[in-house]
Design a protein around this motif. Structure first.
Motif, mmCIF file in Angstrom:
data_model
loop_
_atom_site.group_PDB
_atom_site.id
_atom_site.type_symbol
_atom_site.label_atom_id
_atom_site.label_comp_id
_atom_site.label_asym_id
_atom_site.label_seq_id
_atom_site.Cartn_x
_atom_site.Cartn_y
_atom_site.Cartn_z
ATOM 1 N N ARG A 15 16.662 20.073 50.171
ATOM 2 C CA ARG A 15 17.965 19.107 49.454
ATOM 3 C C ARG A 15 18.688 20.366 48.454
ATOM 4 N NH1 ARG A 15 17.030 13.522 48.967
ATOM 5 N NH2 ARG A 15 17.137 12.795 51.585
ATOM 6 N N GLU A 16 17.788 21.054 47.604
ATOM 7 C CA GLU A 16 17.786 21.516 46.262
ATOM 8 C C GLU A 16 18.331 22.769 46.923
ATOM 9 O OE1 GLU A 16 15.975 23.895 42.057
ATOM 10 O OE2 GLU A 16 14.959 22.497 43.939
ATOM 11 N N LYS A 17 18.668 23.736 47.982
ATOM 12 C CA LYS A 17 18.566 25.204 47.976
ATOM 13 C C LYS A 17 19.776 24.210 48.745
ATOM 14 C CE LYS A 17 17.442 28.845 51.629
ATOM 15 N NZ LYS A 17 17.455 29.187 52.104
ATOM 16 N N ALA A 18 19.953 23.174 49.652
ATOM 17 C CA ALA A 18 21.647 23.359 49.755
ATOM 18 C C ALA A 18 22.244 22.788 48.796
ATOM 19 C CB ALA A 18 21.395 22.180 50.795
ATOM 20 N N THR A 19 22.310 22.467 47.837
ATOM 21 C CA THR A 19 22.653 21.959 47.211
ATOM 22 C C THR A 19 23.474 22.965 45.812
ATOM 23 O OG1 THR A 19 21.399 19.693 46.583
ATOM 24 C CG2 THR A 19 23.107 20.970 44.781
ATOM 25 N N ILE A 20 22.269 23.770 46.183
ATOM 26 C CA ILE A 20 22.774 25.532 44.853
ATOM 27 C C ILE A 20 23.548 25.884 46.152
ATOM 28 C CG2 ILE A 20 21.722 27.519 44.421
ATOM 29 C CD1 ILE A 20 19.088 25.871 43.259
ATOM 30 N N ASN A 21 23.679 26.105 47.129
ATOM 31 C CA ASN A 21 24.132 27.551 48.315
ATOM 32 C C ASN A 21 25.327 26.772 48.574
ATOM 33 O OD1 ASN A 21 22.211 28.876 49.066
ATOM 34 N ND2 ASN A 21 21.667 28.023 50.926
ATOM 35 N N ASN A 24 27.143 27.005 44.815
ATOM 36 C CA ASN A 24 27.407 29.025 45.145
ATOM 37 C C ASN A 24 29.250 29.429 45.536
ATOM 38 O OD1 ASN A 24 25.497 29.350 43.329
ATOM 39 N ND2 ASN A 24 24.404 30.199 44.954
ATOM 40 N N GLU A 25 28.982 28.473 46.636
ATOM 41 C CA GLU A 25 30.391 28.101 47.380
ATOM 42 C C GLU A 25 31.654 27.939 45.953
ATOM 43 O OE1 GLU A 25 30.311 25.788 50.781
ATOM 44 O OE2 GLU A 25 28.252 27.302 51.680
ATOM 45 N N LEU A 26 31.159 26.021 46.066
ATOM 46 C CA LEU A 26 32.164 25.846 44.997
ATOM 47 C C LEU A 26 32.234 27.005 44.058
ATOM 48 C CD1 LEU A 26 31.339 22.275 44.919
ATOM 49 C CD2 LEU A 26 33.535 23.239 46.353
ATOM 50 N N TYR A 40 48.639 36.651 38.392
ATOM 51 C CA TYR A 40 49.655 36.224 38.257
ATOM 52 C C TYR A 40 50.395 35.496 36.275
ATOM 53 C CZ TYR A 40 49.691 36.862 43.184
ATOM 54 O OH TYR A 40 49.951 37.262 43.891
ATOM 55 N N GLY A 41 49.107 36.165 35.608
ATOM 56 C CA GLY A 41 49.998 34.982 34.195
ATOM 57 C C GLY A 41 49.874 33.503 34.075
ATOM 58 N N VAL A 42 48.791 32.778 34.433
ATOM 59 C CA VAL A 42 49.179 30.998 34.690
ATOM 60 C C VAL A 42 48.638 31.022 33.099
ATOM 61 C CG1 VAL A 42 48.840 28.988 35.574
ATOM 62 C CG2 VAL A 42 49.452 30.854 36.937
ATOM 63 N N GLU A 43 47.300 31.569 33.159
ATOM 64 C CA GLU A 43 46.327 31.389 32.133
ATOM 65 C C GLU A 43 45.889 32.575 32.028
ATOM 66 O OE1 GLU A 43 45.836 29.389 29.240
ATOM 67 O OE2 GLU A 43 45.927 27.874 30.319
ATOM 68 N N SER A 44 45.516 32.836 30.173
ATOM 69 C CA SER A 44 43.945 34.079 30.235
ATOM 70 C C SER A 44 43.253 33.878 30.403
ATOM 71 C CB SER A 44 44.489 34.482 28.384
ATOM 72 O OG SER A 44 44.463 33.174 27.687
ATOM 73 N N ASP A 45 42.465 35.027 31.036
ATOM 74 C CA ASP A 45 41.365 34.811 30.779
ATOM 75 C C ASP A 45 40.096 34.564 30.102
ATOM 76 O OD1 ASP A 45 39.334 36.620 33.255
ATOM 77 O OD2 ASP A 45 38.488 37.562 31.210
ATOM 78 N N GLU A 46 40.514 34.806 28.596
ATOM 79 C CA GLU A 46 39.237 33.861 27.904
ATOM 80 C C GLU A 46 39.932 32.576 27.875
ATOM 81 O OE1 GLU A 46 42.189 36.260 26.746
ATOM 82 O OE2 GLU A 46 41.028 38.125 27.208
ATOM 83 N N LYS A 47 40.551 31.906 28.241
ATOM 84 C CA LYS A 47 41.266 30.794 28.117
ATOM 85 C C LYS A 47 39.849 29.348 29.125
ATOM 86 C CE LYS A 47 44.976 30.137 25.701
ATOM 87 N NZ LYS A 47 46.866 29.511 24.815
ATOM 88 N N LEU A 48 39.586 30.578 30.432
ATOM 89 C CA LEU A 48 38.681 30.018 31.508
ATOM 90 C C LEU A 48 37.659 30.372 31.257
ATOM 91 C CD1 LEU A 48 41.385 31.014 33.877
ATOM 92 C CD2 LEU A 48 42.074 29.338 33.311
ATOM 93 N N PRO A 49 37.303 29.598 31.590
ATOM 94 C CA PRO A 49 35.633 29.356 32.000
ATOM 95 C C PRO A 49 34.637 29.818 33.018
ATOM 96 C CG PRO A 49 36.424 27.099 32.854
ATOM 97 C CD PRO A 49 37.601 27.383 31.799
ATOM 98 N N LYS A 50 33.478 30.537 32.735
ATOM 99 C CA LYS A 50 33.296 31.926 34.020
ATOM 100 C C LYS A 50 32.122 31.105 33.995
ATOM 101 C CE LYS A 50 35.516 35.886 31.523
ATOM 102 N NZ LYS A 50 35.071 36.215 30.157
ATOM 103 N N PHE A 51 31.622 30.796 35.330
ATOM 104 C CA PHE A 51 30.752 30.229 35.939
ATOM 105 C C PHE A 51 29.681 31.623 36.529
ATOM 106 C CE2 PHE A 51 33.631 26.918 35.892
ATOM 107 C CZ PHE A 51 33.209 26.030 35.291
ATOM 108 N N ARG A 52 28.172 31.451 36.369
ATOM 109 C CA ARG A 52 27.556 32.423 37.854
ATOM 110 C C ARG A 52 26.765 31.391 38.669
ATOM 111 N NH1 ARG A 52 23.497 34.940 32.571
ATOM 112 N NH2 ARG A 52 25.670 36.060 31.716
ATOM 113 N N GLN A 53 26.972 32.466 39.293
ATOM 114 C CA GLN A 53 26.017 31.543 40.775
ATOM 115 C C GLN A 53 24.572 31.659 40.808
ATOM 116 O OE1 GLN A 53 27.265 33.801 44.254
ATOM 117 N NE2 GLN A 53 29.118 32.800 44.616
ATOM 118 N N ARG A 54 24.381 30.895 41.311
ATOM 119 C CA ARG A 54 22.267 30.346 41.208
ATOM 120 C C ARG A 54 22.127 31.086 41.569
ATOM 121 N NH1 ARG A 54 22.151 24.394 39.237
ATOM 122 N NH2 ARG A 54 19.937 25.262 40.257
#
Length: 63
Positions: A15-21, A24-26, A40-54
């Motif tokens: 279950r944990e593996k499926a959840t993490i997968n 990661n897809e999202l 396309y200039g909708v938002e600047s790079d600094e204002k958007l959150p960055k996520f890491r895959q696990r």
């Protein structure tokens, strides 16, 4: 009872593996969308959150 515990642990690991997968897809989909928004200039790079895959690794319990 040890057999039941082993089955429970295997199910929980799966279950944990499926959840993490799924997470990661999202995250991968978000990163593509994020890149398009920045491109396309909708938002600047600094204002958007960055996520890491696990990563996933099997958990074992010490008995």
């Amino acid at each position: 009872m040890d057999e039941l515990d082993a089955i429970h642990e295997a199910v929980m690991n799966a279950r944990e593996k499926a959840t993490i997968n799924k997470q990661n897809e999202l995250i991968a989909d978000y990163m593509k969308l994020r890149a398009e928004m920045v491109k396309y200039g909708v938002e600047s790079d600094e204002k958007l959150p960055k996520f890491r895959q696990r990563g996933w690794k099997r958990k074992t319990t010490a008995h």
